[in-house]
Structure formats: C-alpha cells, structure tokens
Design an enzyme around this catalytic site. Structure first.
Site, PDB file in Angstrom:
ATOM      1  N   LYS A 244      42.648 -26.686 -51.804  1.00  0.00           N
ATOM      2  CA  LYS A 244      42.971 -27.950 -52.100  1.00  0.00           C
ATOM      3  C   LYS A 244      41.708 -28.838 -52.230  1.00  0.00           C
ATOM      4  CE  LYS A 244      45.770 -28.142 -48.296  1.00  0.00           C
ATOM      5  NZ  LYS A 244      45.664 -26.600 -47.890  1.00  0.00           N
TER       6      LYS A 244
ATOM      7  N   ARG B 186      34.517 -18.602 -44.850  1.00  0.00           N
ATOM      8  CA  ARG B 186      34.434 -20.024 -44.755  1.00  0.00           C
ATOM      9  C   ARG B 186      33.859 -19.848 -43.130  1.00  0.00           C
ATOM     10  NH1 ARG B 186      38.344 -24.653 -45.812  1.00  0.00           N
ATOM     11  NH2 ARG B 186      39.422 -23.790 -43.998  1.00  0.00           N
TER      12      ARG B 186
HETATM   13  P1  B4P Z   1      43.149 -28.946 -43.926  1.00  0.00           P
HETATM   14  O1  B4P Z   1      41.482 -29.414 -44.063  1.00  0.00           O
HETATM   15  O2  B4P Z   1      43.819 -29.451 -44.971  1.00  0.00           O
HETATM   16  O3  B4P Z   1      42.669 -27.457 -44.104  1.00  0.00           O
HETATM   17  P2  B4P Z   1      42.857 -26.328 -45.088  1.00  0.00           P
HETATM   18  O4  B4P Z   1      44.255 -26.191 -45.463  1.00  0.00           O
HETATM   19  O5  B4P Z   1      42.123 -25.038 -44.654  1.00  0.00           O
HETATM   20  O6  B4P Z   1      42.077 -26.580 -46.533  1.00  0.00           O
HETATM   21  P3  B4P Z   1      42.058 -26.451 -47.952  1.00  0.00           P
HETATM   22  O7  B4P Z   1      43.292 -25.441 -48.654  1.00  0.00           O
HETATM   23  O8  B4P Z   1      41.573 -27.573 -48.680  1.00  0.00           O
HETATM   24  O9  B4P Z   1      40.879 -25.244 -48.116  1.00  0.00           O
HETATM   25  P4  B4P Z   1      39.626 -25.241 -49.112  1.00  0.00           P
HETATM   26  O10 B4P Z   1      39.692 -25.924 -50.277  1.00  0.00           O
HETATM   27  O11 B4P Z   1      38.483 -25.853 -48.382  1.00  0.00           O
HETATM   28  O12 B4P Z   1      43.731 -28.812 -42.648  1.00  0.00           O
HETATM   29  C1  B4P Z   1      43.107 -28.708 -41.272  1.00  0.00           C
HETATM   30  C2  B4P Z   1      43.968 -28.926 -40.122  1.00  0.00           C
HETATM   31  O13 B4P Z   1      44.065 -30.397 -39.985  1.00  0.00           O
HETATM   32  C3  B4P Z   1      45.378 -28.492 -40.059  1.00  0.00           C
HETATM   33  O14 B4P Z   1      45.575 -27.087 -39.506  1.00  0.00           O
HETATM   34  C4  B4P Z   1      46.274 -29.618 -38.941  1.00  0.00           C
HETATM   35  O15 B4P Z   1      45.907 -29.397 -37.660  1.00  0.00           O
HETATM   36  C5  B4P Z   1      45.299 -30.888 -39.307  1.00  0.00           C
HETATM   37  N1  B4P Z   1      45.975 -31.730 -40.415  1.00  0.00           N
HETATM   38  C6  B4P Z   1      45.634 -32.081 -41.641  1.00  0.00           C
HETATM   39  N2  B4P Z   1      46.418 -32.850 -42.492  1.00  0.00           N
HETATM   40  C7  B4P Z   1      47.305 -32.956 -41.501  1.00  0.00           C
HETATM   41  C8  B4P Z   1      48.595 -33.396 -41.792  1.00  0.00           C
HETATM   42  N3  B4P Z   1      48.774 -34.133 -42.920  1.00  0.00           N
HETATM   43  N4  B4P Z   1      49.565 -33.651 -40.904  1.00  0.00           N
HETATM   44  C9  B4P Z   1      49.143 -33.126 -39.527  1.00  0.00           C
HETATM   45  N5  B4P Z   1      47.966 -32.419 -39.369  1.00  0.00           N
HETATM   46  C10 B4P Z   1      47.345 -32.108 -40.343  1.00  0.00           C
HETATM   47  O16 B4P Z   1      39.342 -23.691 -49.444  1.00  0.00           O
HETATM   48  C11 B4P Z   1      39.086 -22.909 -48.332  1.00  0.00           C
HETATM   49  C12 B4P Z   1      38.031 -21.628 -48.609  1.00  0.00           C
HETATM   50  O17 B4P Z   1      38.517 -20.965 -49.850  1.00  0.00           O
HETATM   51  C13 B4P Z   1      36.764 -22.409 -49.122  1.00  0.00           C
HETATM   52  O18 B4P Z   1      35.810 -21.637 -48.474  1.00  0.00           O
HETATM   53  C14 B4P Z   1      36.397 -22.286 -50.439  1.00  0.00           C
HETATM   54  O19 B4P Z   1      35.022 -22.055 -50.993  1.00  0.00           O
HETATM   55  C15 B4P Z   1      37.226 -20.996 -50.886  1.00  0.00           C
HETATM   56  N6  B4P Z   1      37.950 -21.128 -52.334  1.00  0.00           N
HETATM   57  C16 B4P Z   1      38.507 -22.243 -52.739  1.00  0.00           C
HETATM   58  N7  B4P Z   1      39.159 -22.170 -54.158  1.00  0.00           N
HETATM   59  C17 B4P Z   1      38.627 -20.611 -54.341  1.00  0.00           C
HETATM   60  C18 B4P Z   1      38.791 -19.845 -55.480  1.00  0.00           C
HETATM   61  N8  B4P Z   1      39.442 -20.283 -56.628  1.00  0.00           N
HETATM   62  N9  B4P Z   1      38.444 -18.693 -55.468  1.00  0.00           N
HETATM   63  C19 B4P Z   1      37.810 -18.046 -54.198  1.00  0.00           C
HETATM   64  N10 B4P Z   1      37.480 -19.047 -53.197  1.00  0.00           N
HETATM   65  C20 B4P Z   1      38.005 -20.120 -53.309  1.00  0.00           C
END
Ligand code: B4P
Length: 189
Positions: free
Chosen positions: A15, A129
């Site tokens: 995302k 990551r």
């Molecule tokens: P987030 O920061 O939203 O964490 P995430 O789900 O891991 O992020 P994302 O899906 O964006 O992953 P990314 O692109 O980085 O939330 C963290 C915490 O904050 C939650 O657990 C909660 O505690 C709190 N929180 C946040 N929002 C909240 C809300 N609305 N309500 C309540 N609590 C909330 O991608 C991940 C990895 O994959 C990266 O290393 C990237 O390089 C890799 N990647 C991405 N796309 C790829 C692809 N196509 N191929 C290969 N690798 C890929």
C-alpha cells in the site's frame, strides 16, 4: 473535482510502496496512518508513547487517535488532486468518519484499491523489510497478529465500500512496476 482513493490490503501488501509512487507521478496527497504513527513514536510525543506498545503488538490504535490525525492532515492540505488514504480506514467508525470529513468538502471516496497478496509472500516481504529497516512490528510473531487483525477488519471495511460499487481488486503479487501499471489502469478507466 478531487478524486480520492483508499489503498486497502494486508500488512506488507505494498500500500505504502504504491501510494508513494502514485503521489510523485500524479500529485495526489498520500495520507498514511502507519507513517504518521511511526513519526509520533520516533518523536516520543504523548500520542506516540500511547501508540507504541499497541503497534509493537500488531494491534489497532484507537479510532479517536487515527481519525484525529487524518482530520488534521486533511485540513492542512490545499490544492491537492485528491487524497490517497493508505492503511486507513481499518474500522467501520473510521470509514464513517472519513465519509463525514469528505462530505464537508463536497467530496467522497471514488475508488478503493484492494491489493491482494498470498500470506506466504507477505511473510517473505516482512522478513526482508525487517532486515532492511528494523521496524519493531516486523517480527514473524507480530506479523501474525497484524494479519489476524486484517482478516478481521476486512470483513467490515470491504463490504462498506462494496455496497457503493467502488472496490477494484489489484494483483499485488506482481512486481512493483507491474502493480503500478495495473493501478493506473484502475483509476484511468
Ligand atoms: P502500516 O504502516 O499501514 O503497515 P503495513 O500494513 O505493513 O504497510 P504496507 O502495506 O504499506 O506495506 P509496504 O508498502 O511498506 O501499519 C502499521 C501499524 O500501525 C498497524 O499494525 C497498526 O498498529 C497501526 N495503524 C496504522 N493505521 C491504522 C488505523 N487506520 N487504525 C488503527 N491502527 C492503525 O510494503 C511492505 C514491503 O513489501 C516493503 O518492504 C516493500 O519494499 C515490499 N513490496 C511492496 N510491494 C512489493 C512488490 N510488488 N513485490 C515485492 N515486494 C514488494
């Protein structure tokens, strides 16, 4: 007229990765509740101190906190093409609050991108990551809690938007560039 997008998907689906690319390319404003919370934690603000343990456990931070943060950021943004909500909403209360905030601007959510990635691939991405960035919530144990939370809130948040016919599935298993191309196809259609 503004165009507002929700990036929805499991932890590690990409995302944030995709929202940042689309922001740079097209001038949308990315609003990531995860990034906002992490910067509050890094600055050790009262809000950050409150959120830290909850995030480290992989649980959801309170609606009040995340809705307040989103509201502040929306009020600060002027002349944007639209918002990209990344990781928000995750509860029914957040989805309803978001609609109410957009309504005051005569706007709405126009598109929900539902990024889909297999659990095994998610674990591999999180492991990678954790080595690269050392995020406290990127352990295998915490990831399980985050995935369970996602499987729970998706049954509430997705139907909320499906009823409005604005959800488009995106195959998040492809390469970063291919996913971007598919997303562009979804919002230019
Ligand atoms: P987030 O920061 O939203 O964490 P995430 O789900 O891991 O992020 P994302 O899906 O964006 O992953 P990314 O692109 O980085 O939330 C963290 C915490 O904050 C939650 O657990 C909660 O505690 C709190 N929180 C946040 N929002 C909240 C809300 N609305 N309500 C309540 N609590 C909330 O991608 C991940 C990895 O994959 C990266 O290393 C990237 O390089 C890799 N990647 C991405 N796309 C790829 C692809 N196509 N191929 C290969 N690798 C890929």
């Amino acid at each position: 007229m503004a165009y507002n997008i929700v990036f929805f998907g499991p932890p590690g689906a990409g995302k944030g990765t995709q929202a940042k690319i689309i922001e740079e390319k097209y001038g949308f404003k990315q609003l990531s509740t995860g990034d906002m919370l992490r910067s509050q934690v890094a600055e050790a603000t009262p809000l950050g101190l409150q959120a830290k343990d909850i995030m480290d456990r992989g649980e959801l931070v309170s609606d009040e906190i995340v809705i307040g943060m989103i509201e502040d950021e929306m009020n600060k943004a002027h002349h944007v093409k639209g918002f990209m909500f990344d990781g928000f909403p995750r509860t029914n209360a957040q989805a309803e609050a978001l609609d109410a905030m957009l309504k005051t601007r005569n706007e709405k959510i126009d598109l929900v991108l539902n990024l889909q990635v297999d659990d095994e691939e998610l674990v591999e991405r999180i492991k990678k990551r954790s080595i690269e960035e050392g995020r406290a919530d990127d352990t295998v144990e915490t990831f399980k809690t985050r995935l369970a939370a996602y499987n729970d809130y998706k049954t509430v948040v997705l139907p909320y938007y499906e009823e409005q016919n604005i959800v488009k599935p995106v195959d998040g298993m492809k390469s970063v560039d291919e996913v971007t191309t598919d997303i562009e196809g979804a919002f230019f259609k």
